[in-house]
Structure formats: C-alpha cells, structure tokens
Design an enzyme around this catalytic site. Structure first.
Site, PDB file in Angstrom:
ATOM      1  N   TYR A 141     -23.459  13.700  -0.489  1.00  0.00           N
ATOM      2  CA  TYR A 141     -22.551  13.750  -0.899  1.00  0.00           C
ATOM      3  C   TYR A 141     -21.998  12.468  -0.983  1.00  0.00           C
ATOM      4  N   THR A 144     -18.174   7.295  -0.102  1.00  0.00           N
ATOM      5  CA  THR A 144     -17.322   7.241   0.277  1.00  0.00           C
ATOM      6  C   THR A 144     -18.549   5.114   0.257  1.00  0.00           C
ATOM      7  N   GLN A 336       3.103  25.217  31.157  1.00  0.00           N
ATOM      8  CA  GLN A 336       2.044  25.829  31.336  1.00  0.00           C
ATOM      9  C   GLN A 336       2.217  26.132  29.860  1.00  0.00           C
ATOM     10  N   ARG A 339       3.052  24.380  27.226  1.00  0.00           N
ATOM     11  CA  ARG A 339       2.361  23.848  26.177  1.00  0.00           C
ATOM     12  C   ARG A 339       1.655  24.220  25.258  1.00  0.00           C
ATOM     13  N   GLY A 407      -8.837  18.218  35.527  1.00  0.00           N
ATOM     14  CA  GLY A 407      -9.858  17.739  35.866  1.00  0.00           C
ATOM     15  C   GLY A 407     -10.897  18.527  35.302  1.00  0.00           C
ATOM     16  N   THR A 428      -9.901  12.470   9.118  1.00  0.00           N
ATOM     17  CA  THR A 428     -10.268  11.587   8.065  1.00  0.00           C
ATOM     18  C   THR A 428     -11.184  12.009   6.685  1.00  0.00           C
ATOM     19  N   GLU A 430     -12.806  14.077   3.763  1.00  0.00           N
ATOM     20  CA  GLU A 430     -12.626  14.828   2.532  1.00  0.00           C
ATOM     21  C   GLU A 430     -10.741  14.216   2.557  1.00  0.00           C
ATOM     22  N   ASP A 432      -8.246  10.961   4.255  1.00  0.00           N
ATOM     23  CA  ASP A 432      -7.185  10.510   5.522  1.00  0.00           C
ATOM     24  C   ASP A 432      -5.949  11.389   5.122  1.00  0.00           C
TER      25      ASP A 432
HETATM   26  C1  LIG Z   1     -19.493  26.315   9.001  1.00  0.00           C
HETATM   27  C2  LIG Z   1     -20.003  24.434   9.021  1.00  0.00           C
HETATM   28  C3  LIG Z   1     -18.629  24.052   8.294  1.00  0.00           C
HETATM   29  C4  LIG Z   1     -19.422  22.397   7.378  1.00  0.00           C
HETATM   30  C5  LIG Z   1     -17.801  21.838   7.025  1.00  0.00           C
HETATM   31  C6  LIG Z   1     -17.793  20.376   6.655  1.00  0.00           C
HETATM   32  C7  LIG Z   1     -17.633  20.027   6.168  1.00  0.00           C
HETATM   33  C8  LIG Z   1     -17.693  18.624   5.739  1.00  0.00           C
HETATM   34  C9  LIG Z   1     -17.327  17.641   6.594  1.00  0.00           C
HETATM   35  C10 LIG Z   1     -17.717  16.193   6.144  1.00  0.00           C
HETATM   36  C11 LIG Z   1     -18.203  15.856   5.106  1.00  0.00           C
HETATM   37  C12 LIG Z   1     -17.099  14.791   4.857  1.00  0.00           C
HETATM   38  C13 LIG Z   1     -17.300  14.130   3.208  1.00  0.00           C
HETATM   39  C14 LIG Z   1     -16.010  14.022   2.950  1.00  0.00           C
HETATM   40  O1  LIG Z   1     -15.465  12.972   3.336  1.00  0.00           O
HETATM   41  S1  LIG Z   1     -16.171  13.370   1.069  1.00  0.00           S
HETATM   42  C15 LIG Z   1     -15.352  12.311   0.295  1.00  0.00           C
HETATM   43  C16 LIG Z   1     -14.028  12.616   0.900  1.00  0.00           C
HETATM   44  N1  LIG Z   1     -13.275  11.741   0.294  1.00  0.00           N
HETATM   45  C17 LIG Z   1     -12.058  11.132  -0.237  1.00  0.00           C
HETATM   46  O2  LIG Z   1     -11.522  12.379   0.275  1.00  0.00           O
HETATM   47  C18 LIG Z   1     -11.247  10.597  -0.663  1.00  0.00           C
HETATM   48  C19 LIG Z   1      -9.864   9.940  -0.484  1.00  0.00           C
HETATM   49  N2  LIG Z   1      -9.153  10.286  -1.717  1.00  0.00           N
HETATM   50  C20 LIG Z   1      -9.002  10.263  -3.226  1.00  0.00           C
HETATM   51  O3  LIG Z   1      -9.060  12.269  -2.848  1.00  0.00           O
HETATM   52  C21 LIG Z   1      -8.453  10.363  -4.080  1.00  0.00           C
HETATM   53  O4  LIG Z   1      -8.644   8.890  -4.669  1.00  0.00           O
HETATM   54  C22 LIG Z   1      -6.538   9.670  -4.095  1.00  0.00           C
HETATM   55  C23 LIG Z   1      -5.966  10.904  -4.593  1.00  0.00           C
HETATM   56  C24 LIG Z   1      -6.109   9.961  -2.574  1.00  0.00           C
HETATM   57  C25 LIG Z   1      -6.331   8.910  -5.238  1.00  0.00           C
HETATM   58  O5  LIG Z   1      -6.758   9.300  -6.787  1.00  0.00           O
HETATM   59  P1  LIG Z   1      -6.512   7.994  -7.669  1.00  0.00           P
HETATM   60  O6  LIG Z   1      -7.084   9.019  -8.850  1.00  0.00           O
HETATM   61  O7  LIG Z   1      -6.729   6.742  -7.361  1.00  0.00           O
HETATM   62  O8  LIG Z   1      -5.118   8.082  -7.430  1.00  0.00           O
HETATM   63  P2  LIG Z   1      -4.003   8.952  -8.086  1.00  0.00           P
HETATM   64  O9  LIG Z   1      -2.984   8.951  -6.365  1.00  0.00           O
HETATM   65  O10 LIG Z   1      -3.649   8.201  -9.409  1.00  0.00           O
HETATM   66  O11 LIG Z   1      -3.842   9.965  -8.608  1.00  0.00           O
HETATM   67  C26 LIG Z   1      -3.961  10.534 -10.213  1.00  0.00           C
HETATM   68  C27 LIG Z   1      -3.912  12.472 -10.509  1.00  0.00           C
HETATM   69  O12 LIG Z   1      -4.679  13.222  -9.708  1.00  0.00           O
HETATM   70  C28 LIG Z   1      -3.865  14.251  -9.364  1.00  0.00           C
HETATM   71  N3  LIG Z   1      -5.042  13.804  -7.839  1.00  0.00           N
HETATM   72  C29 LIG Z   1      -5.982  13.459  -7.249  1.00  0.00           C
HETATM   73  N4  LIG Z   1      -6.468  14.046  -6.568  1.00  0.00           N
HETATM   74  C30 LIG Z   1      -6.650  15.665  -7.303  1.00  0.00           C
HETATM   75  C31 LIG Z   1      -7.452  16.486  -7.043  1.00  0.00           C
HETATM   76  N5  LIG Z   1      -7.769  16.314  -6.251  1.00  0.00           N
HETATM   77  N6  LIG Z   1      -7.513  17.860  -7.976  1.00  0.00           N
HETATM   78  C32 LIG Z   1      -6.125  17.578  -8.139  1.00  0.00           C
HETATM   79  N7  LIG Z   1      -5.219  16.101  -9.085  1.00  0.00           N
HETATM   80  C33 LIG Z   1      -5.576  15.175  -8.326  1.00  0.00           C
HETATM   81  C34 LIG Z   1      -3.295  13.387  -8.244  1.00  0.00           C
HETATM   82  O13 LIG Z   1      -1.977  14.134  -8.116  1.00  0.00           O
HETATM   83  C35 LIG Z   1      -2.146  12.156  -9.759  1.00  0.00           C
HETATM   84  O14 LIG Z   1      -1.708  13.307 -10.428  1.00  0.00           O
HETATM   85  P3  LIG Z   1      -0.601  13.092 -11.293  1.00  0.00           P
HETATM   86  O15 LIG Z   1       0.734  11.947 -10.288  1.00  0.00           O
HETATM   87  O16 LIG Z   1       0.077  14.072 -12.397  1.00  0.00           O
HETATM   88  O17 LIG Z   1      -0.811  11.671 -12.303  1.00  0.00           O
HETATM   89  C1  FAD Z   2     -18.115  11.892  10.046  1.00  0.00           C
HETATM   90  C2  FAD Z   2     -17.091  11.764   8.657  1.00  0.00           C
HETATM   91  C3  FAD Z   2     -17.881  12.113   7.773  1.00  0.00           C
HETATM   92  C4  FAD Z   2     -17.718  11.638   6.521  1.00  0.00           C
HETATM   93  N1  FAD Z   2     -18.102  12.358   5.361  1.00  0.00           N
HETATM   94  C5  FAD Z   2     -19.039  11.882   4.109  1.00  0.00           C
HETATM   95  C6  FAD Z   2     -20.021  12.066   3.161  1.00  0.00           C
HETATM   96  O1  FAD Z   2     -20.302  13.076   3.701  1.00  0.00           O
HETATM   97  N2  FAD Z   2     -19.549  11.424   1.793  1.00  0.00           N
HETATM   98  C7  FAD Z   2     -18.392  10.601   1.440  1.00  0.00           C
HETATM   99  O2  FAD Z   2     -18.425  10.209   0.931  1.00  0.00           O
HETATM  100  N3  FAD Z   2     -17.322  10.284   3.092  1.00  0.00           N
HETATM  101  C8  FAD Z   2     -17.959  10.611   4.224  1.00  0.00           C
HETATM  102  N4  FAD Z   2     -17.111  10.441   4.667  1.00  0.00           N
HETATM  103  C9  FAD Z   2     -15.872   9.407   4.591  1.00  0.00           C
HETATM  104  C10 FAD Z   2     -14.193   9.968   4.485  1.00  0.00           C
HETATM  105  O3  FAD Z   2     -14.518  10.411   3.372  1.00  0.00           O
HETATM  106  C11 FAD Z   2     -13.915   8.023   4.629  1.00  0.00           C
HETATM  107  O4  FAD Z   2     -13.632   7.731   6.297  1.00  0.00           O
HETATM  108  C12 FAD Z   2     -12.087   8.631   4.109  1.00  0.00           C
HETATM  109  O5  FAD Z   2     -12.030   9.021   2.904  1.00  0.00           O
HETATM  110  C13 FAD Z   2     -10.766   7.702   4.730  1.00  0.00           C
HETATM  111  O6  FAD Z   2     -11.600   7.205   4.053  1.00  0.00           O
HETATM  112  P1  FAD Z   2     -11.674   5.265   4.889  1.00  0.00           P
HETATM  113  O7  FAD Z   2     -12.356   5.555   5.817  1.00  0.00           O
HETATM  114  O8  FAD Z   2     -11.813   4.225   3.177  1.00  0.00           O
HETATM  115  O9  FAD Z   2     -10.015   5.166   5.538  1.00  0.00           O
HETATM  116  P2  FAD Z   2      -9.376   3.148   4.665  1.00  0.00           P
HETATM  117  O10 FAD Z   2      -8.900   4.756   3.489  1.00  0.00           O
HETATM  118  O11 FAD Z   2      -9.324   2.702   4.793  1.00  0.00           O
HETATM  119  O12 FAD Z   2      -8.044   4.033   5.799  1.00  0.00           O
HETATM  120  C14 FAD Z   2      -7.867   3.204   6.578  1.00  0.00           C
HETATM  121  C15 FAD Z   2      -5.731   3.390   7.277  1.00  0.00           C
HETATM  122  O13 FAD Z   2      -5.481   2.992   6.380  1.00  0.00           O
HETATM  123  C16 FAD Z   2      -4.651   4.168   5.923  1.00  0.00           C
HETATM  124  N5  FAD Z   2      -4.796   4.219   4.673  1.00  0.00           N
HETATM  125  C17 FAD Z   2      -4.948   4.059   3.092  1.00  0.00           C
HETATM  126  N6  FAD Z   2      -4.510   3.494   2.343  1.00  0.00           N
HETATM  127  C18 FAD Z   2      -3.574   4.380   2.703  1.00  0.00           C
HETATM  128  C19 FAD Z   2      -2.474   3.547   1.672  1.00  0.00           C
HETATM  129  N7  FAD Z   2      -2.705   4.250   0.337  1.00  0.00           N
HETATM  130  N8  FAD Z   2      -1.001   3.707   2.327  1.00  0.00           N
HETATM  131  C20 FAD Z   2      -1.355   4.479   3.213  1.00  0.00           C
HETATM  132  N9  FAD Z   2      -1.858   4.682   4.415  1.00  0.00           N
HETATM  133  C21 FAD Z   2      -3.162   3.873   3.593  1.00  0.00           C
HETATM  134  C22 FAD Z   2      -5.181   5.074   6.451  1.00  0.00           C
HETATM  135  O14 FAD Z   2      -4.088   6.277   6.694  1.00  0.00           O
HETATM  136  C23 FAD Z   2      -6.014   4.752   7.752  1.00  0.00           C
HETATM  137  O15 FAD Z   2      -5.500   4.946   8.593  1.00  0.00           O
HETATM  138  C24 FAD Z   2     -16.902  10.855   6.569  1.00  0.00           C
HETATM  139  C25 FAD Z   2     -16.550   9.773   7.252  1.00  0.00           C
HETATM  140  C26 FAD Z   2     -16.325  10.501   8.497  1.00  0.00           C
HETATM  141  C27 FAD Z   2     -15.406  10.342   9.431  1.00  0.00           C
END
Ligand SMILES: CCCCCCCC/C=C\C/C=C/C(=O)SCCNC(=O)CCNC(=O)[C@H](O)C(C)(C)COP(=O)(O)OP(=O)(O)OC[C@H]1O[C@@H](n2cnc3c(N)ncnc32)[C@H](O)[C@@H]1OP(=O)(O)O
Ligand code: FAD
Length: 670
Positions: A141, A144, A336, A339, A407, A428, A430, A432
């Site tokens: 996926y 980022t 303990q 906590r 320790g 962080t 999925e 922050d």
């Molecule tokens: C057995 C093993 C188990 C393994 C487990 C593995 C786990 C996997 C491990 C690691 C993998 C990691 C993967 C990743 O990290 S993938 C990348 C993930 N990235 C993020 O999560 C990014 C976070 N940012 C966002 O989600 C969005 O950009 C945002 C929500 C912060 C802002 O969105 P944006 O469109 O810019 O802004 P708005 O705030 O204007 O939102 C518009 C509107 O949309 C609504 N909304 C936002 N998100 C959602 C959603 N997910 N679903 C439904 N609606 C959503 C938001 O509320 C606004 O609504 P409105 O107020 O009514 O307009």
């Molecule tokens: C181990 C790991 C695995 C990952 N796997 C994937 C993957 O498989 N696929 C993928 O696409 N991504 C992946 N990511 C990326 C991950 O989804 C992003 O790191 C995450 O969404 C946070 O975004 P960023 O790193 O840009 O943090 P930033 O947004 O740059 O955050 C930096 C700081 O700014 C603050 N901040 C940012 N915006 C705001 C705001 N609007 N208001 C107040 N504070 C704010 C945050 O709280 C944080 O303290 C992974 C990350 C990690 C660490």
C-alpha cells in the site's frame, strides 16, 4: 495450553495460581470471545511454537540482512504450511500473528487486498485478487511520500491520463514525492496500490488509487522507470527491522487505464472523469479497516507486556521483613500494583472495545453495501479515536512494564524492548495519533452544533442528547462503595466528555473564524477527543458485563477490572473531572480509596488473570514472563546465546585491548 508448552517442569508460580478465585478457562473464553476462538488460537499458537523454523529467540542478535532473510524464510514456510494443512482464513491469520515477525505479508493481506476489495470494481477484484490470494503477486500500500504522510491531499505523485495510448503516466515530479515507508516495498513487493493525483484533460482531480506492477515476475528486478529500495534501519534490535519499508521513485511509468481503481470514480476511454454516487471519503476506507484491526493489536501487545510484568513481579523478591523473614515479592508492593494493575485492566478494556469495534466495522460495511452512508462519519471517528487512544496507552505501558521489571526488563531476553520497538510506530502509522484525535474532535464539534440545533445524536454520541442533565449534574457518589456503581461511573465520564466538548465549541465560536478557533484550541480539542474515546471504552466494558459470562467468578473479576480501568482514569485525569465540575475533590479521593481496595482484591488473581490471555512461551518470547516462572535459569541460559559469548576472549582483544593494557602497564612502570 501454555502448560503444554511448559512440559511439566516445576511451576514456580503454582502458589500464585492456587490463590485464583475464578475459573481461568472461563476467562480465556471471555478474553477470546468464544470457545471456538480459544480452540483455534490454541491450535495455531502450538503449531507455530512447535515448528523450529519459527524460532525467534536469537532474533535480536541477527544482522539486518540475516533478519530480513529469516523473515522471507518464515513467510514462505507459513504459506507452505497454510496450503499443506488447508488452513482457513481465520487459521492462516492466526498463524501469521503467532509467528510474530512483521513482514511483507502483513501489508499484502492487511492493506493491498483490502484496498482492492474496497476500491476496485468487480472486474478488477476478480483479476487482481485471484492472483493475490494465491501469492502469485505480492502487494503493498504505497500512499505516504517523503514530503507528506498525514496530509493525504498533499501527496505529489501524479497519474496523468494519456488518451492517445489509453494509459496513465505515473510520475514522481520531486524528491519529496518519492514514496517513502510502504512496508514490503523496499525489497519484496511485486505490485502496489499507489496513491497519486489523477490528472486528465488538464485538470487535477486529487488523490486516487492505481494498481502498479513494480518488479519483474521472472527475476524480481524493478520495471523500467522505477527506482526502488529500502529506507534503512529502524528503532531497536530485531523489531520492525524485519520489514523492508521502502522508497520508490517513478519516472514516467505507463500503466493501462484499467489499473486505476475504478469503484469510486472512473476515467473513460476519452479521458472524461466520472465520479460515482458514493462519498469520496471511501477512498480512505482501507485506513478505516486497518485502524480497526490495530485496536485488537494494541490489546494483544499490552496484554503481553502485562503478562511478563505480572509473572516476573510474582517471582522477583526484594527486601524482607525487619525480623529477617522472607523477602517480599515485588508484586506485593502497593506502588507496583498501582502502576501495573491499571495496565492489566486496560488490556481487558481494549480487548472488549476492540471486539465491539470489529462488530461496528462489519455493521457499517454492510450498510455501505446497501448504499447507506449515514454511519460513515461515526465509523471514522470511532476507528481513528480508538486506534489513537489504545496505541498511545499501549506504547506508554510497555515502556513502564520495562521499568516495572527493573534491570532485567531492559534485557532483550525480557522480550520487552522488542515489544516496545514493534508497537511504538503504531502511534504513527495508519494516521499519527494526534492528527487522528483532531479528526475525532472535528466530529464532536459537528455533533455539538447539531445538538444545539435540536438534532438527536445517535450511536457513540447519543449521550450528548442528554445535554440538559449532563451539563449541570453532580455526581451522586458519597461513599467509597458508591464508586462500584456502573451508572455513577458512566455518568461522570459522560458529563466530563460533554462538558469538555461544549467548552471547546463555545471557545471556538468566540474566535474570528471557525478555522482559527479550531487551530488555537487544538490542544484542548485533543483532550476533549480523548475524554470522548475513554467514555466509549468504559461504556463498552460496562456493556460487556451485562452479557452472559460463564465460569465461576469470571464476571466478578471483570467487574473489578472494569472498576480499575474507570477509576484509574478518574485518578489520572482528575484535573478534567474537577475543572468541569463533574466530581468534587472529596469524590476524587473516594475514587482513589476504592482503587486501592480493588488492587488488593485483584492481587491474588493477578497471575491467573494473565494466564487467561493464553499465550505460549514462544509467543511471549520472554525469559521473565515464562509460564513456569523459572526466570533466573532462563536469563542465565539466554545470556550465553549472545554472539559476544561465542569466544571467551573477545574479537578485538589483540587489536585494541591488549595494546592499550600493555601500554598503560608500561607507563605505570616508568
Ligand atoms: C498479524 C499481523 C498484524 C499486522 C498489522 C499490520 C498493520 C499495518 C502496519 C503498518 C502499515 C502502515 C500503513 C500506513 O501507515 S498507510 C498510510 C496511512 N496514512 C494515514 O493514515 C494518513 C492519515 N491522514 C488521513 O487519514 C487524512 O488525510 C486526514 C483524515 C487526516 C485528513 O483528510 P483530508 O481529506 O485532508 O481532510 P479533512 O479533514 O478535510 O476531511 C474531509 C472529510 O473526510 C472525513 N474523513 C477523513 N478521513 C475519513 C475516513 N477515513 N473515513 C471517512 N471519512 C473520513 C473527515 O471527517 C471530513 O469530513 P467532514 O468533516 O464531514 O467534511
Ligand atoms: C513503521 C511504519 C510503517 C509504515 N507503513 C506504511 C505503509 O505501509 N504505507 C504507507 O503509505 N505509509 C506507511 N507509513 C507512513 C505513515 O502512515 C505516516 O508516517 C503517518 O501517516 C504519519 O505521517 P507523517 O510521517 O507524515 O507525520 P507528520 O504528519 O509529518 O507528523 C509530524 C508531527 O506533526 C504533527 N502534525 C501533523 N499534522 C498536524 C496537524 N494538522 N495538526 C497538529 N499536528 C500535526 C504530528 O502529530 C507529528 O507530531 C508507515 C510509517 C511507519 C512509522
């Protein structure tokens, strides 16, 4: 089951187990969710524990390259066993879980497949999922980028439609547009769902998902125009370093038009952009799905840390009675208990709220299928909020469990450093945690304004409809015992959450604009969001206690844990409860007194309560948390496995140590 793993040696914790006042087997069912869930988890945990390929006791001593290769080996072996044993999806997921080593398969199953399921058309699902289910392709996926993670709308990768060839041109226009972080991207994935700005007929339509092949299926080399690699070592030894999080740059890479995921929007052969009649937020659907699963992961990680700290606390002794009597088990120290026991209670609380969230997600998904999108905002707020609160609490608690073990907790062989390092990034990835709490706050502010205009809120915000009462009520608690009353507990949590939200809304309304007010008040909004989420967790725990819970004493223990969970939050956030006038200082003291009594009641049950998590010694991976409590032998044995102990005289002695010593000796003789 852990007993089977233990093989009948002396049980140093037998005395602890004998004091349990409840049926541990019944508690296992309550924890797992059903008898079936206990049995299937047992089978898969034992399968992993008994297979030498899945050993992990020397994992933290491996180099990055060795660790990565070991992860490839384990993943391939797991797939082989899955096929040979005809495992069901449920069993295969558990097998992966108990192998306990992050790797590309996690992204493949947890994100790539769900992204195609959620955003692909039926035709696209048929084509790509058929290959993905058989592991003919490996997916990740790729959302980022180096420059943007939280702000998804700020991503820079472009997908420009070229009608002359019916293709999209995928391109990274800047350094900051390099994809950065996707798990499995670095070295393993053959395919990815890549998120990019869709440009057609000269117009930018924002972020959309595209399926891209990244590597040759013949020799695994990157396809032309794709520069790809690993982003480098991460926090801790072993831990998340088994995952090849990757960087990728695209140089005008062409893909067929039908590789745009077209369930939410389409580009026609002529290049016309057409949006379906579904909310555009469904683009974020995969994140909602994964956030929901992360809550279950958090409860599991927390329960592992607590299991280690409780068992070790019962074995570890420090100081004795003045008369030279036996030393005291550290678990008997009240400090303990105060906590550690809130973490024990939190593990159960997160488990139950995770089970509820899974139900909520399933319910919302069914509604979406019949084009009812009304519950989407609540599903987003609940998954975002619970993911945030549970992962932050879990990371903090694992760190504290290390300290609770003194320790020895700092040794890799305690299992705690790796557990911490693996779970810390859940705060962080999925989303922050602060960014997600601000999403919850946004939802709360909307709800407050709807309540003000007479609309009755539903679901997890239904309590806000009781605004007349909750804004002015005073807690009925008058004695320590009154804090045993779930209704009294629920009322103060509701009043605190509502009052904090309303305060924020009122203060925002005084700002020059809604946006400025939101920004200025964001620290308060985050706290209001936490209060709302904690209310959900407390409420779901109380509701769990209203279910049929079988087994002698099981419900009674859960009632105590529920009390500890709620009352420790009142103690921890007393400032909120006092400043919003929900409880008085005296009531706060009574809550603390009640908490002390509950800790004393839980103490004889503590080891049995962590036994109910039903973890094998293999899964726990801790010399301190062993089922048999034979901690010191295990620590001693583990130490000798360290590569430093392969030779008695260390490498480098001749080169650096000997000359230094000789030189100093010579100088001293002058
Ligand atoms: C057995 C093993 C188990 C393994 C487990 C593995 C786990 C996997 C491990 C690691 C993998 C990691 C993967 C990743 O990290 S993938 C990348 C993930 N990235 C993020 O999560 C990014 C976070 N940012 C966002 O989600 C969005 O950009 C945002 C929500 C912060 C802002 O969105 P944006 O469109 O810019 O802004 P708005 O705030 O204007 O939102 C518009 C509107 O949309 C609504 N909304 C936002 N998100 C959602 C959603 N997910 N679903 C439904 N609606 C959503 C938001 O509320 C606004 O609504 P409105 O107020 O009514 O307009
Ligand atoms: C181990 C790991 C695995 C990952 N796997 C994937 C993957 O498989 N696929 C993928 O696409 N991504 C992946 N990511 C990326 C991950 O989804 C992003 O790191 C995450 O969404 C946070 O975004 P960023 O790193 O840009 O943090 P930033 O947004 O740059 O955050 C930096 C700081 O700014 C603050 N901040 C940012 N915006 C705001 C705001 N609007 N208001 C107040 N504070 C704010 C945050 O709280 C944080 O303290 C992974 C990350 C990690 C660490």
């Amino acid at each position: 089951m852990a007993a089977a793993d233990w093989g009948g040696k002396a049980d140093h914790l037998a005395g602890e187990r004998a004091t349990a006042q409840f049926d541990v087997d019944g508690m296992k069912v309550a924890w797992a969710g059903s008898r079936h869930a206990v049995e299937v988890a047992d089978r898969m945990a034992c399968l992993v524990a008994s297979d030498p390929v899945f050993r992990k006791d020397t994992r933290t001593m491996l180099s990055r390259k060795e660790l990565f290769k070991d992860t490839l080996k384990k993943a391939a072996h797991a797939w082989k066993r899955t096929v040979e044993l005809h495992l069901t999806e449920e069993e295969a997921n558990l097998l992966r879980l108990y192998i306990d080593q992050p790797g590309y398969v996690d992204l493949h199953w947890v994100m790539f497949v769900p992204a195609i399921k959620g955003q692909g058309t039926e035709e696209q699902q048929k084509k790509w999922l058929t290959m993905a289910y058989k592991f003919q392709i490996i997916g990740t996926y790729a959302q980022t980028e180096l420059g943007h993670g939280s702000n998804v709308q700020g991503l820079e990768t472009t997908a420009t439609f070229d009608p002359s060839t019916d293709e999209f041109i995928m391109h990274s226009p800047t350094l900051t547009s390099s994809k950065w972080w996707p798990g499995g991207l670095g070295k393993t994935s053959t395919h990815a769902v890549v998120y990019a700005r869709l440009i057609t007929e000269g117009k930018d339509y924002g972020i959309h998902g595209f399926i891209m092949q990244l590597r040759s299926l013949d020799d695994h080399s990157p396809l032309p125009g794709i520069t790809i690699g690993d982003i480098g070592g991460k926090f801790g030894s072993g831990a998340y370093n088994s995952m090849d999080n990757g960087v990728m740059r695209l140089d005008h890479v062409r893909i067929p038009r039908d590789q745009m995921l077209m369930r939410l929007a389409q580009v026609t052969r002529e290049g016309k952009y057409v949006h379906s009649d579904v909310p555009k937020q469904l683009l974020y659907g995969t994140m909602v799905y994964v956030r929901q699963t992360i809550v279950a992961d958090a409860s599991r990680a927390l329960s592992r840390a607590v299991c280690i700290a409780v068992r070790y606390g019962a074995i570890r002794k420090q100081f004795g009675s003045k008369a030279g009597g036996p030393e005291t088990q550290v678990l008997n120290y009240k400090t303990q208990q105060s906590r550690l026991f809130p973490f024990l209670a939190s593990a159960y609380a997160f488990r139950f709220v995770g089970q509820w969230l899974k139900w909520l997600y399933t319910d919302v998904t069914q509604k979406l299928e019949s084009k009812d999108f009304s519950t989407l905002p609540e599903a987003h707020a609940c998954t975002a909020g619970l993911k945030s609160v549970t992962t932050s609490a879990t990371a903090d608690a694992i760190e504290e469990c290390q300290k609770l073990c003194g320790g020895h907790g700092y040794l890799n062989s305690s299992g705690l450093p790796e557990l911490f390092a693996v779970n810390l990034p859940a705060c962080t990835y999925e989303g922050d945690n602060v960014v997600l709490l601000l999403q919850v706050a946004r939802f709360l502010m909307k709800t407050v304004s709807q309540v003000a205009s007479g609309k009755q809120p539903v679901g997890t915000t239904a309590y806000m409809g009781n605004i007349q009462h909750l804004m002015q009520c005073k807690s009925v608690v008058n004695t320590v015992e009154d804090w045993l009353n779930p209704a009294a507990i629920k009322e103060v949590f509701e009043a605190r959450a509502l009052r904090m939200a309303v305060n924020c809304a009122q203060n925002i309304s005084k700002a020059p604009s809604q946006e400025e007010g939101f920004s200025e008040l964001s620290p308060d909004l985050v706290e209001a969001a936490v209060a709302h989420v904690q209310l959900i967790i407390v409420t779901k725990f109380i509701e769990k206690l209203q279910e049929d819970i079988l087994g002698h004493g099981v419900k009674e223990q859960l009632q105590k844990l529920c009390g500890i969970y709620a009352l420790h939050l009142i103690h921890k956030h007393l400032g909120d409860f006092l400043s919003t006038g929900c409880v008085t200082a005296r009531q706060g003291s009574l809550a603390n007194e009640r908490l002390g009594k509950l800790y004393a009641q839980v103490r004889p049950n503590a080891v049995a309560l962590v036994d109910a998590f039903d973890y094998t010694d293999h899964y726990l991976g801790s010399a301190l948390g062993r089922y048999d409590g034979d901690v010191y032998s295990a620590l001693y044995k583990e130490a000798w496995k360290d590569p430093l102990n392969e030779t008695v005289v260390p490498d480098g002695y001749q080169e650096h140590l000997r000359p230094l010593l000789k030189q100093q000796l010579k100088l001293s003789r002058l």
